[in-house]
Scaffold this active site. Structure first.
Site, PDB file in Angstrom:
ATOM      1  N   GLU A   1       1.910   7.185  -2.937  1.00 37.83           N
ATOM      2  CA  GLU A   1       2.826   6.052  -3.028  1.00 37.83           C
ATOM      3  C   GLU A   1       3.171   5.706  -4.483  1.00 37.83           C
ATOM      4  OE1 GLU A   1       1.837   3.800   1.168  1.00 37.83           O
ATOM      5  OE2 GLU A   1       0.931   3.000  -0.657  1.00 37.83           O
TER       6      GLU A   1
ATOM      7  N   GLU B   1       1.880   8.051   6.956  1.00 35.70           N
ATOM      8  CA  GLU B   1       1.133   6.872   7.405  1.00 35.70           C
ATOM      9  C   GLU B   1       2.001   6.124   8.410  1.00 35.70           C
ATOM     10  OE1 GLU B   1      -0.378   4.406   4.241  1.00 35.70           O
ATOM     11  OE2 GLU B   1      -0.952   6.121   2.999  1.00 35.70           O
TER      12      GLU B   1
END
Length: 680
Positions: free
Chosen positions: A151, A313
């Site tokens: 991320e 995710e």
């Protein structure tokens, strides 16, 4: 070249942290993953100290055993490079790697993403750990690919360490060559900001008043993006060199990062982390809020980066840290719904976050499929249901393309400039949200298009219509591209505050809307921001519907032959044009001198005849319609976001691709239900 995931089946997986759990749990965990029909497991992205417990000493034993055990059960592994969380030994010995706030305060060890991209020390140490991992796992048959970092730009998307200031100075030198060019581009003659030595050039710093140079700010965001991409490239190059037969990707989608450029230059495909539960709890008092359905648009943006992508995710439980917002548990059916939401928009791999809820640390309330105790629960049952279902449709849908005739257009320049410019940024955000709602509630599948220097007419021609609500920065090259698109039969819609800035963020000395004026056929006679205490201006639409024209108003002055679709009906603008249409070549342009609302966007959808699926379905607003197409076969996803049953009408016989049942006429969809339909 567009990068996309290439799978022959829809596949599921899960995020797993073997370092968090006693080794005696691993075998049962992997065994159950396989029984649930999982193909992939993601590991390693926060485990630097496990791999390198002290500088220069490497240990792969723990993950070797975990990877081998996963492989024993037929699971493939995505290995994360662990650079998102530097070890304590590293930050203690080399404090220069730490990120710094604009106030000059260093962020300290104890959470994550506290490093800066431009520290030569951090880049050196990152390259060492990635090299050692790549060399170690390059021939491991269980490793399918790599996730770079985790991320990028999450948690923080601004960087002000000494290394960042130094790197920015070099970035500016390379871009502008001379201080004269930099001063001209940043407009430093204003307020006597002129630089006379390169040593005076820094990233933005606190000012009095706290209002840094806006053109400097725009370049700062470009620099942050380039820095993140450079850091990712450092790792991608190492992985390509040592592990050329394994995928390379990264996950996320955060601010101040050109994900299109990064993917095109570095990755095999893009991966996203999808958490629609945020939409259920973020305060939203706007008209008809989308809630978790808003994530469909986020997925559309991901699809603009990689038409087929992976979810690394996928929300599987209630979410929250010990320090921030807690989310409710998904209601019965929502976990399944959110999985199909991702698939409907182009995900061919979906990996749930996480296998089991952590018992330690900041994320002890960010729940996974399994609870702490590992006992059976409803979430596991829903995942099992999804797994069985995608075995029925997986081969048909994998590799298919999302089907849309309209696109909502933006650019990184306009997004980044609009963060600071309060005369256009909030309008763009508001209009974009309302167009997204209009597409969703009118059942119009839509794409996202990020306008780039490389964007071609062929990329735009595949759309019947484009909507670019408030295109403040429009270059001559972009205006020419739009003109050619319309000439060849396209339809395009602009809103107020369009076309008046160049790529530096400075305004043209041209009548608004700048280089767009001849395309839309008007200039702006006058404009105003609507004051909160004044009468709200109103417009008509084709002399019938009267609508409020909130926020901002432009009075349009026709310069060419145009059809005036709307005029103002009150205030001192009464009778003046507000919305015009112009035929240009084989196509049509529209210009609205205001900020869009849901009603106007819906009327324009009818005007452009974009709701083509009305002849196939009658659908209530709570149902999303999405279509994936492959070799001429359409797969229609109908997703019910309501917690109540919804009545739909399927106007011709279709087959439920999941059950094989024939569907026609009136159908009742259960709360949070999903249908995937194909031609009978």
């Amino acid at each position: 070249m567009v990068k996309k995931l290439q799978e022959d089946m829809l596949k599921l997986g899960v995020c797993y942290y073997p370092e968090h759990w006693p080794e005696e749990l691993w075998e049962e965990d992997f065994k159950r993953m396989k029984e649930l029909g999982f193909t992939y497991v993601r590991v390693g992205e926060f485990a630097w100290t496990i791999f390198e417990p002290e500088e220069g000493t490497f240990s792969f034993d723990l993950f070797d055993r975990a990877v081998a055990k996963a492989h024993e059960y037929g699971l493939k592994v995505f290995m994360g490079t662990p650079t998102a969380t530097p070890p304590a030994w590293l930050t203690h010995k080399y404090p220069e790697v730490l990120n710094v706030s604009q106030d000059g305060i260093s962020y300290q060890h104890g959470a994550r993403r506290h490093y800066n991209y431009n520290s030569e020390t951090y880049k050196r140490l990152s390259s060492i750990i990635v090299t050692e991992m790549a060399k170690h796992y390059k021939d491991n048959p269980a490793i399918a690919g790599w996730q770079i970092d985790n991320e990028l730009n999450c948690e923080i998307d601004a960087f002000y360490s000494e290394a960042d200031h130094t790197a920015f100075r070099e970035w500016a030198k390379k871009k502008y060559k001379t201080l004269d060019k930099l001063n001209q581009t940043w407009g430093t003659v204003f307020w006597n900001q002129t630089y006379t030595s390169w040593d005076q050039v820094y990233l933005t710093r606190k000012t009095v008043p706290n209002s840094p140079n806006p053109h400097h700010m725009l370049d700062e965001k470009r620099f942050i993006s380039d820095s993140a991409i450079s850091f990712a490239k450092l790792q991608a190059d190492i992985l390509r060199l040592h592990a050329p037969n394994q995928w390379v990707t990264t996950n996320g989608m955060f601010k101040h990062l050109d994900n299109h450029k990064m993917t095109n230059e570095l990755l095999d495909f893009y991966a996203y982390d999808s958490y629609p539960n945020f939409g259920r709890v973020i305060e939203d008092d706007s008209e008809k809020p989308l809630r978790d359905r808003k994530w469909s648009w986020n997925l559309s943006i991901v699809r603009s980066i990689s038409p087929n992508f992976a979810i690394f995710e996928q929300q599987s439980g209630p979410g929250g840290w010990v320090t921030r917002l807690e989310q409710p548990s998904p209601k019965p059916g929502q976990l399944r719904l959110w999985t199909y939401q991702s698939i409907a928009h182009g995900a061919d791999i979906v990996m749930y976050f996480r296998w089991r809820t952590a018992t330690k640390g900041t994320e002890i309330y960010w729940h996974g499929i399994n609870d702490y105790h590992n006992l059976p629960n409803r979430r596991v049952n829903e995942v099992e249901q999804v797994s069985k279902e995608i075995h029925q449709i997986g081969e048909k849908v994998a590799g298919s393309s999302y089907k849309a005739e309209v696109a909502l257009v933006t650019s990184y320049d306009n997004e980044w400039d609009g963060e600071f410019d309060k005369w256009v940024g909030p309008y763009a955000a508001k209009s974009n949200d309302l167009w997204i709602k209009a597409f969703q509630y009118n059942h119009v599948p839509a794409d996202a298009v990020y306008l780039r220097n490389e964007t071609t007419i062929d990329e735009l021609k595949k759309y019947k219509a484009l909507v670019y609500p408030h295109a403040a920065i429009v270059t001559k090259q972009q205006a020419d591209l739009f003109r050619e698109y319309v000439n060849q039969g396209g339809k395009i819609i602009f809103g107020c505050r369009s076309g008046y800035k160049d790529e530096t963020g400075q305004t043209y000395m041209k009548a608004f809307p700048g280089y767009l004026a001849d395309l839309v056929g008007v200039t702006v006679e006058e404009f105003t921001r609507v004051a909160p205490y004044e009468e709200i201006p109103r417009i008509n639409f084709k002399g019938e519907n009267e609508l409020e024209a909130n926020d901002f108003n432009e009075v349009l002055h026709p310069q060419y032959d145009v059809d005036v679709i709307s005029t103002y009906t009150n205030t001192h603008f009464e009778g003046k044009p507000a919305l015009v249409k112009r035929t240009h070549g084989a196509g049509t342009s529209y210009y609205f001198g205001g900020v869009f609302n849901l009603k106007l966007a819906s009327l324009l959808i009818d005007e452009l005849q974009l709701n083509n699926y009305k002849d196939q379905f009658d659908l209530p607003e709570k149902i999303e319609l999405a279509i994936r197409s492959k070799v001429g076969n359409d797969y229609v996803f109908l997703l019910n976001y309501a917690d109540t049953t919804q009545k739909i009408v399927v106007k011709r016989k279709m087959r439920d691709a999941i059950t094989g049942n024939i569907i026609s006429n009136k159908v009742t969809m259960q709360p949070f239900d999903v249908l995937v339909l194909e031609e009978d």
